[in-house]
Design a protein around this motif. Sequence first.
Motif, PDB file in Angstrom:
ATOM      1  N   TRP A 106       9.513 -43.291 -14.765  1.00 26.59           N
ATOM      2  CA  TRP A 106      10.736 -44.080 -14.889  1.00 26.59           C
ATOM      3  C   TRP A 106      10.466 -45.431 -15.559  1.00 26.59           C
ATOM      4  CZ3 TRP A 106      15.722 -42.657 -13.605  1.00 26.59           C
ATOM      5  CH2 TRP A 106      15.848 -41.391 -13.004  1.00 26.59           C
ATOM      6  N   ALA A 107       9.389 -45.554 -16.287  1.00 32.91           N
ATOM      7  CA  ALA A 107       9.043 -46.829 -16.916  1.00 32.91           C
ATOM      8  C   ALA A 107      10.192 -47.329 -17.786  1.00 32.91           C
ATOM      9  CB  ALA A 107       7.779 -46.669 -17.756  1.00 32.91           C
ATOM     10  N   GLY A 108      10.622 -48.572 -17.535  1.00 27.47           N
ATOM     11  CA  GLY A 108      11.684 -49.172 -18.321  1.00 27.47           C
ATOM     12  C   GLY A 108      13.082 -48.754 -17.921  1.00 27.47           C
ATOM     13  N   ARG A 109      13.211 -47.952 -16.881  1.00 33.11           N
ATOM     14  CA  ARG A 109      14.521 -47.482 -16.416  1.00 33.11           C
ATOM     15  C   ARG A 109      14.695 -47.825 -14.938  1.00 33.11           C
ATOM     16  NH1 ARG A 109      16.580 -43.390 -19.796  1.00 33.11           N
ATOM     17  NH2 ARG A 109      15.676 -43.671 -21.880  1.00 33.11           N
ATOM     18  N   ASP A 110      15.940 -47.833 -14.493  1.00 36.75           N
ATOM     19  CA  ASP A 110      16.228 -48.042 -13.078  1.00 36.75           C
ATOM     20  C   ASP A 110      15.980 -46.740 -12.328  1.00 36.75           C
ATOM     21  OD1 ASP A 110      16.969 -50.683 -13.471  1.00 36.75           O
ATOM     22  OD2 ASP A 110      19.072 -50.157 -13.851  1.00 36.75           O
ATOM     23  N   ALA A 111      15.010 -46.758 -11.435  1.00 38.67           N
ATOM     24  CA  ALA A 111      14.625 -45.544 -10.707  1.00 38.67           C
ATOM     25  C   ALA A 111      15.517 -45.345  -9.487  1.00 38.67           C
ATOM     26  CB  ALA A 111      13.162 -45.630 -10.273  1.00 38.67           C
ATOM     27  N   PRO A 112      15.740 -44.102  -9.067  1.00 39.29           N
ATOM     28  CA  PRO A 112      16.506 -43.843  -7.846  1.00 39.29           C
ATOM     29  C   PRO A 112      15.706 -44.247  -6.611  1.00 39.29           C
ATOM     30  CG  PRO A 112      15.605 -41.801  -8.718  1.00 39.29           C
ATOM     31  CD  PRO A 112      15.313 -42.869  -9.740  1.00 39.29           C
ATOM     32  N   PRO A 113      16.358 -44.382  -5.451  1.00 39.87           N
ATOM     33  CA  PRO A 113      15.653 -44.799  -4.223  1.00 39.87           C
ATOM     34  C   PRO A 113      14.485 -43.894  -3.872  1.00 39.87           C
ATOM     35  CG  PRO A 113      18.030 -44.872  -3.904  1.00 39.87           C
ATOM     36  CD  PRO A 113      17.804 -44.224  -5.235  1.00 39.87           C
ATOM     37  N   GLU A 114      14.609 -42.588  -4.171  1.00 37.15           N
ATOM     38  CA  GLU A 114      13.538 -41.652  -3.830  1.00 37.15           C
ATOM     39  C   GLU A 114      12.254 -41.962  -4.594  1.00 37.15           C
ATOM     40  OE1 GLU A 114      17.434 -39.964  -2.928  1.00 37.15           O
ATOM     41  OE2 GLU A 114      16.576 -40.726  -4.818  1.00 37.15           O
ATOM     42  N   VAL A 115      12.390 -42.537  -5.785  1.00 40.89           N
ATOM     43  CA  VAL A 115      11.223 -42.922  -6.577  1.00 40.89           C
ATOM     44  C   VAL A 115      10.727 -44.294  -6.158  1.00 40.89           C
ATOM     45  CG1 VAL A 115      10.429 -43.488  -8.916  1.00 40.89           C
ATOM     46  CG2 VAL A 115      11.811 -41.442  -8.525  1.00 40.89           C
ATOM     47  N   ASP A 116      11.644 -45.218  -5.907  1.00 44.98           N
ATOM     48  CA  ASP A 116      11.246 -46.560  -5.458  1.00 44.98           C
ATOM     49  C   ASP A 116      10.430 -46.512  -4.169  1.00 44.98           C
ATOM     50  OD1 ASP A 116      12.377 -47.903  -7.585  1.00 44.98           O
ATOM     51  OD2 ASP A 116      14.308 -48.205  -6.572  1.00 44.98           O
ATOM     52  N   ARG A 117      10.685 -45.513  -3.341  1.00 48.46           N
ATOM     53  CA  ARG A 117       9.958 -45.384  -2.074  1.00 48.46           C
ATOM     54  C   ARG A 117       8.444 -45.327  -2.299  1.00 48.46           C
ATOM     55  NH1 ARG A 117      11.517 -40.259  -0.273  1.00 48.46           N
ATOM     56  NH2 ARG A 117      13.236 -41.056   0.979  1.00 48.46           N
ATOM     57  N   PHE A 118       8.012 -44.739  -3.411  1.00 46.96           N
ATOM     58  CA  PHE A 118       6.579 -44.594  -3.657  1.00 46.96           C
ATOM     59  C   PHE A 118       5.910 -45.951  -3.871  1.00 46.96           C
ATOM     60  CE2 PHE A 118       7.986 -40.312  -4.403  1.00 46.96           C
ATOM     61  CZ  PHE A 118       6.904 -39.514  -4.045  1.00 46.96           C
ATOM     62  N   ALA A 119       6.620 -46.910  -4.431  1.00 48.08           N
ATOM     63  CA  ALA A 119       6.038 -48.245  -4.625  1.00 48.08           C
ATOM     64  C   ALA A 119       5.852 -48.948  -3.289  1.00 48.08           C
ATOM     65  CB  ALA A 119       6.933 -49.065  -5.544  1.00 48.08           C
ATOM     66  N   ARG A 120       6.783 -48.755  -2.351  1.00 50.51           N
ATOM     67  CA  ARG A 120       6.711 -49.418  -1.054  1.00 50.51           C
ATOM     68  C   ARG A 120       5.762 -48.709  -0.102  1.00 50.51           C
ATOM     69  NH1 ARG A 120      12.163 -48.635  -1.667  1.00 50.51           N
ATOM     70  NH2 ARG A 120      12.134 -47.259   0.168  1.00 50.51           N
ATOM     71  N   ASP A 121       5.835 -47.375  -0.083  1.00 51.15           N
ATOM     72  CA  ASP A 121       5.061 -46.590   0.888  1.00 51.15           C
ATOM     73  C   ASP A 121       4.710 -45.247   0.251  1.00 51.15           C
ATOM     74  OD1 ASP A 121       3.925 -45.291   3.028  1.00 51.15           O
ATOM     75  OD2 ASP A 121       5.540 -45.776   4.443  1.00 51.15           O
ATOM     76  N   PRO A 122       3.683 -45.217  -0.597  1.00 50.03           N
ATOM     77  CA  PRO A 122       3.375 -43.969  -1.318  1.00 50.03           C
ATOM     78  C   PRO A 122       3.029 -42.813  -0.395  1.00 50.03           C
ATOM     79  CG  PRO A 122       1.635 -45.612  -1.623  1.00 50.03           C
ATOM     80  CD  PRO A 122       2.786 -46.319  -0.989  1.00 50.03           C
ATOM     81  N   ARG A 123       2.442 -43.093   0.757  1.00 52.94           N
ATOM     82  CA  ARG A 123       2.111 -41.989   1.670  1.00 52.94           C
ATOM     83  C   ARG A 123       3.379 -41.309   2.169  1.00 52.94           C
ATOM     84  NH1 ARG A 123      -2.460 -40.773   3.960  1.00 52.94           N
ATOM     85  NH2 ARG A 123      -3.322 -42.858   3.594  1.00 52.94           N
ATOM     86  N   ALA A 124       4.368 -42.106   2.561  1.00 51.02           N
ATOM     87  CA  ALA A 124       5.627 -41.524   3.020  1.00 51.02           C
ATOM     88  C   ALA A 124       6.321 -40.780   1.879  1.00 51.02           C
ATOM     89  CB  ALA A 124       6.533 -42.611   3.579  1.00 51.02           C
TER      90      ALA A 124
END
Length: 325
Positions: A106-124
């Motif tokens: 999603w580089a350069g685009r607004d990612a959905p919440p399901e993708v943003d989750r990986f930045a906060r908690d990649p294990r989850a």
Amino acid sequence: MIEWEFRAADLAGLRFAHSPMAEVVASVFALREGSDAWMRASWRSRVVPRLPSWPTVRGVLLGPHGYAPDFLTPAPRTGRPTLAEEFAEIAATPLDRVAEQVASAWAGRDAPPEVDRFARDPRAGLTVLLAEIRSYFAVAIEPWWLRLRTAAEAEIATRARAAAEHGARTLVDELHPRLDWNGSALLLRYPHKHGRWGATGHGLTLLPTGFAGSQVYAMPDSPSGRTLWYAPRGFGNLWTEDPQPAAASPLTALLGPTRAAVLTLLAAPYSTGDVAARLGLAAGTASHHLTTLRDAGLASAERTGRRLLYQRTPLGDQLAARPGG
């Protein structure tokens, strides 16, 4: 054109495998309605309505750049890995690599919440992703799994026999119309990509992948090794519904109804037991018809492990494809 360094000495490190996760990722690519969409119409009609059930799969694999994270398809450690074995290897991926590769989609685009989750908690995020892939596999892959694995096994056996009879070069010759080998590099004819990939010290694993269809996919720099995905011989037959020849067809008149049905079924590779089960025949009857078709040059037999798989020869394909046949 992409050149991928691969010399004659690299043939010694060449191997084949069939990967459940390669089928998963290639099948998601197939949902983009490429040139092979017509082949998988019945499959698509079953899978597409269920896509909202897998928002993380959609976010990670159907991003705007058409990119799939490499960590989802590690080079198989064995020739016939299970989905559970591949999940275990994926789960062991360093979490910083997981987060980085998911974000790249999603580089350069607004990612959905399901993708943003990986930045906060990649294990989850990874835990949810694998759970969704398991559910996706049950709907999109498992009903076709026997065909996919059988076709891959037949492809591998055919390549191995050709190499034994004609030399190791046949392992990579004519794998795919877009792929060639000049003795020092594999040449991948991608229309809008150019470059050269050097050797990595890893061997190359060839992955016959039914969902690859008319595409060929190369992974040149995965930490687990280089892989190349291509469709096995006769991949278009994977999506047929085993049509029975009409009672009055020329094929039935020539071979008889049962033998015509067996030849029609052999558009994809099957064992004697598979043929017997699908056509409601006794095992001895199925074996008799398969042997007759083989002796007539209409079918070939390839042993893969303990199974003997039968499939139509080019002559059998021509006969089965005759108008009215």
